[in-house]
Motif scaffolding. Structure first.
Motif, PDB file in Angstrom:
ATOM      1  N   SER A   2      32.350  -0.622  -6.081  1.00 28.96           N
ATOM      2  CA  SER A   2      32.267   0.823  -6.293  1.00 28.96           C
ATOM      3  C   SER A   2      32.459   1.556  -4.972  1.00 28.96           C
ATOM      4  O   SER A   2      32.310   0.975  -3.906  1.00 28.96           O
ATOM      5  CB  SER A   2      30.929   1.188  -6.926  1.00 28.96           C
ATOM      6  OG  SER A   2      29.910   0.918  -6.011  1.00 28.96           O
ATOM      7  N   VAL A   3      32.838   2.807  -5.046  1.00 30.26           N
ATOM      8  CA  VAL A   3      32.953   3.615  -3.836  1.00 30.26           C
ATOM      9  C   VAL A   3      32.019   4.797  -3.951  1.00 30.26           C
ATOM     10  O   VAL A   3      31.763   5.295  -5.039  1.00 30.26           O
ATOM     11  CB  VAL A   3      34.383   4.171  -3.624  1.00 30.26           C
ATOM     12  CG1 VAL A   3      35.315   3.103  -3.193  1.00 30.26           C
ATOM     13  CG2 VAL A   3      34.867   4.899  -4.841  1.00 30.26           C
ATOM     14  N   THR A   4      31.536   5.264  -2.799  1.00 29.36           N
ATOM     15  CA  THR A   4      30.707   6.455  -2.813  1.00 29.36           C
ATOM     16  C   THR A   4      31.589   7.639  -2.475  1.00 29.36           C
ATOM     17  O   THR A   4      32.333   7.605  -1.498  1.00 29.36           O
ATOM     18  CB  THR A   4      29.577   6.307  -1.792  1.00 29.36           C
ATOM     19  OG1 THR A   4      28.858   5.141  -2.164  1.00 29.36           O
ATOM     20  CG2 THR A   4      28.660   7.503  -1.820  1.00 29.36           C
ATOM     21  N   THR A   5      31.570   8.633  -3.314  1.00 30.59           N
ATOM     22  CA  THR A   5      32.486   9.758  -3.134  1.00 30.59           C
ATOM     23  C   THR A   5      31.753  10.996  -2.652  1.00 30.59           C
ATOM     24  O   THR A   5      30.632  11.257  -3.064  1.00 30.59           O
ATOM     25  CB  THR A   5      33.195  10.062  -4.452  1.00 30.59           C
ATOM     26  OG1 THR A   5      33.950   8.923  -4.791  1.00 30.59           O
ATOM     27  CG2 THR A   5      34.126  11.232  -4.332  1.00 30.59           C
TER      28      THR A   5
END
Ligand code: HEM
Lengths: 557, 127
Positions: A2-5
């Motif tokens: 996952s990526v943190t946006t």
């Protein structure tokens, strides 16, 4: 993974090359890809449902038996109805909502991306089971009509596994609708960009929210009805069997508590679509934004109180109550016509393809709506229920309304989604063929309906004044199908030609027109200031905007 | 967010009110209960919301004068890039459904796929 946006500042790095292999599509959680998957799958179901409709019209073109027998005809209209309602029009609306809502409110994705992927797969899986139930069972397909009324759908009259698979498939589709409803509401309420107040939300997003609320309200009772039906069929239950103290009318109540809001689930997103399109091609803001939204909210509420107008002829419902509620719901729908006409009035209208489909929507839906008001009067309904008048009425709303809205949406947002245009010339051809073909198909059905032709019959006797209108209706399908084929040709030639669209080919109003075409992953590399319902227009025409629209550069850190 | 709250309360009042009118006129239970539930559900959400209040991001969205730069860099949460579990989960359900047609031999296969996917999804969600 996952990526943190984070929220973008003024600008950020350009998006990398997107991964477009099959695995990327199957495992995607990106709302844009999921939106496209939804729309493409739903459109494939449209082609299947349309082919079934073609088979029915071929059979009805002339008296005598041409193509199919009575039982197969029953299966054809059952599967056609279920596919068109649950697997085409409603999911197409969900697909558009998935694609557009984050872009329109300035969010990087939907609130729950994994749930979003799940809802797509539940829909696709449910659709597959519905097909399986129809075509791959020994006992033949389900032949109960799309509302699966017991006792016809009970174990005695429909003994095969077909109805069980169908119920399972519809349950999956219902769960999918609930999941996407939660996602749409949460995203819109909680993930709007700074300044995007609820009263600045694009009309499409608003309509999608009300649709999502209706889905949450309407589907659970129907799922309950389906599960009870499954108990009756397989586990010896008697919920709907009068012999055991059950009551089939209870099923009808539960089903129509879904069924009527469902028709608004089928139309509201496309009210939203044409309300985005008409102002852009009239070069005016929407006339009566607040009134329009209040009308949408009112429709959302009232549509939950009209279900038993589908049960007038049972003799066991309060006809005056439901008649009055049904008349009432016509009022906010009428308000919307004022909004649309008021927007076009005095505008600089340009008749591009999305606008043509929107105008087609208005004309067709008006006829569908007026005939709906006729049917809301219980005495008239006793005369016309279960006749071709009714078949024509609902096709004018769902095919002439929703499906024209779908084509308007496709031509309008295609350049945004794929970065290239569809052909204007072929698009006009598609519209003309579809508009003429649709009216040729369904107008004669009002005539045969008034002459007494009942729905759901595979054959009819000559000399009743039904022959010519039926022939014209079936020829209409040929013209309509030519329109759909031309659309497929347009898609394939435009894909090869790839005429670049630019970021804002129409001079659009809402936020999606302020990002690139196609948008980067997580949607925006910079967000404009939002000071009205038309942030993209304000950004591109600062001289006409209300207040300053370019954000000051961020403080160096 | 006052608007969302008002919307929920209005919807709730509509469901409860219409359900009561409908019951008074018809004494028909199925529709009355459905309408009362229609009123109850938004009330539950509204009560929860009224107690917990909106987050800062929502307050900014509701501020008509807010600047995008004001919230630049604020975390919007974590977004998963890709996941195969939802597709597998539904494939499991389809195999279970197909077992009704093509033989119960498929049932354990479908059930195994389903369990595998649920476990995978739960583990992925945890981190
Ligand atoms: C492509 C153009 C279409 C054609 C030519 C067409 C034609 C037909 C025909 C011939 C019937 C059977 C009428 C009867 O025997 O009672 C039918 C039924 C029906 N159609 Fe369509 N249709 C079309 C599109 C649609 C769309 C777009 C929808 C919905 C969104 C739809 C929904 C239904 C429903 C709900 C029924 C009733 C099924 C039942 O009686 O259980 N149709 N249609």
């Amino acid at each position: 993974m996952s990526v943190t946006t984070e929220r973008p500042a003024a600008s950020s790095a350009p998006a990398g090359r997107p991964d477009n292999g099959p695995v990327a599509w199957i495992t995607t959680t990106d709302h844009k890809k999921i939106g496209v998957l939804y729309c493409v799958t739903a459109f494939a179901f449209f082609l299947i449902g349309g082919a079934l409709a073609g088979a029915m019209r071929a059979e009805l073109a002339d008296t005598g038996s041409q193509l199919v027998g009575p039982q197969s005809y029953n299966t054809l209209f059952t599967v056609h109805g279920i596919i068109m309602i649950f697997l085409f029009v409603a999911p197409f609306g969900i697909g558009l909502a998935n694609y557009l809502i984050p872009l329109q409110i300035g969010a990087p994705d939907m609130a729950f991306p994994r749930l979003n992927a799940m809802s797509y797969w539940f829909f696709a899986g449910g659709g597959l089971l519905v097909l399986l139930s129809s075509f791959a069972t020994d006992a033949g397909g389900v032949a109960t009509g799309w509302y699966l009324y017991p006792p016809l759908s009970g174990p005695r009259y429909s003994p095969g596994v077909g109805p069980d698979l169908l119920i399972l498939g519809l349950a999956l589709v219902a769960i999918s609708t609930l999941m996407s409803g939660v996602n749409v509401i949460t995203t819109t309420f909680l993930m709007r960009a700074p300044g995007m107040t609820m009263w600045r939300l694009p009309v499409f997003t608003w309509n999608a929210v009300v649709t999502a609320v209706l889905g949450l309200v309407a589907f659970p009772p129907a799922v309950a009805a389906f599960v009870l039906l499954l108990f009756d069929r397989r586990l010896g239950g008697q919920a709907f069997d009068p012999a055991g103290g059950g009551d089939p009318i209870v099923y009808q109540h539960l089903f129509w508590f879904l069924g009527h809001p469902e028709v608004y689930i089928l139309i509201l997103p496309f009210f939203g679509v044409i309300t985005e399109i008409i102002p852009v091609f009239s070069r005016k803001p929407l006339f009566g934004y607040t009134g329009f939204l209040l009308a949408t909210l009112t429709i959302g509420a009232l549509s939950t109180g009209v279900w038993a107008h589908h049960m007038f002829t049972t003799g066991v419902v309060d006809n005056p109550f439901f008649s009055a509620m049904t008349f009432m719901i016509a009022v906010p729908t009428g308000v919307k016509f004022f909004n649309w006409i008021g927007t076009m009035w005095g505008g600089k209208i340009s008749f591009r393809v999305p606008m043509l489909f929107s105008i087609g929507f208005l004309l067709n839906f008006l006829i569908g709506g007026v005939t709906g008001v006729m049917l809301a009067s219980a005495p008239l309904d006793f005369q016309l229920a279960d006749s071709y008048f009714l078949v024509s009425h609902f096709h004018y709303t769902m095919m002439g309304g929703s499906v024209f809205g779908i084509f308007a949406a496709i031509y309008f947002w295609w350049p945004k989604a794929f970065g290239f245009r569809l052909s204007e010339r072929l698009g006009r051809g598609v519209f003309s063929l579809m508009f003429v073909g649709f009216n040729l198909t369904f107008w004669p059905q009002f005539v045969v309906g008034l002459r007494g032709m009942p729905r759901r019959i595979v054959d009819y006797a000559p000399g009743l004044g039904w022959d010519t209108p039926n022939l014209v209706s079936s020829l209409g399908v040929v013209v309509l199908s030519a329109g759909v084929l031309l659309f497929l040709v347009d898609v394939s030639t435009s894909r090869r030609r790839r005429t670049p669209a630019g970021d804002d080919p129409w001079g659009g109003y809402s936020l999606e027109w302020a990002t690139s075409s196609p948008p980067p992953e997580h949607n925006f590399s910079s967000l404009p200031r939002i000071r009205s319902e038309r942030p993209a227009f304000d950004t591109h025409h600062p001289e006409l905007a209300i207040g300053p629209v370019t954000a000051p550069p961020p403080e160096p850190t | 967010m006052r608007f969302a709250l008002r919307y929920l309360w209005a919807y709730s009042a509509f469901g409860l009110g219409l359900g009561t009118v409908y019951y008074a006129l018809t004494q028909e239970w199925v529709g009355s209960i459905a309408l009362w539930f229609l009123g109850l559900m938004p009330a539950i959400v509204a009560l929860w919301w009224a107690r917990h209040g909106p987050s800062p991001a929502v307050r900014e969205a509701d501020d008509p004068e807010a600047d995008p730069a004001a919230s630049a860099g604020a975390s919007l949460g974590s977004f998963p890039m890709a996941t195969a579990w939802p597709a597998l989960l539904v494939a499991g359900v389809i195999v279970i459904g197909a077992s009704l047609v093509y033989g119960l031999i498929l049932l354990p296969v479908g059930a195994a796929m389903l369990v595998w996917a649920v476990v995978g999804l739960a583990r992925e969600s945890r981190g």
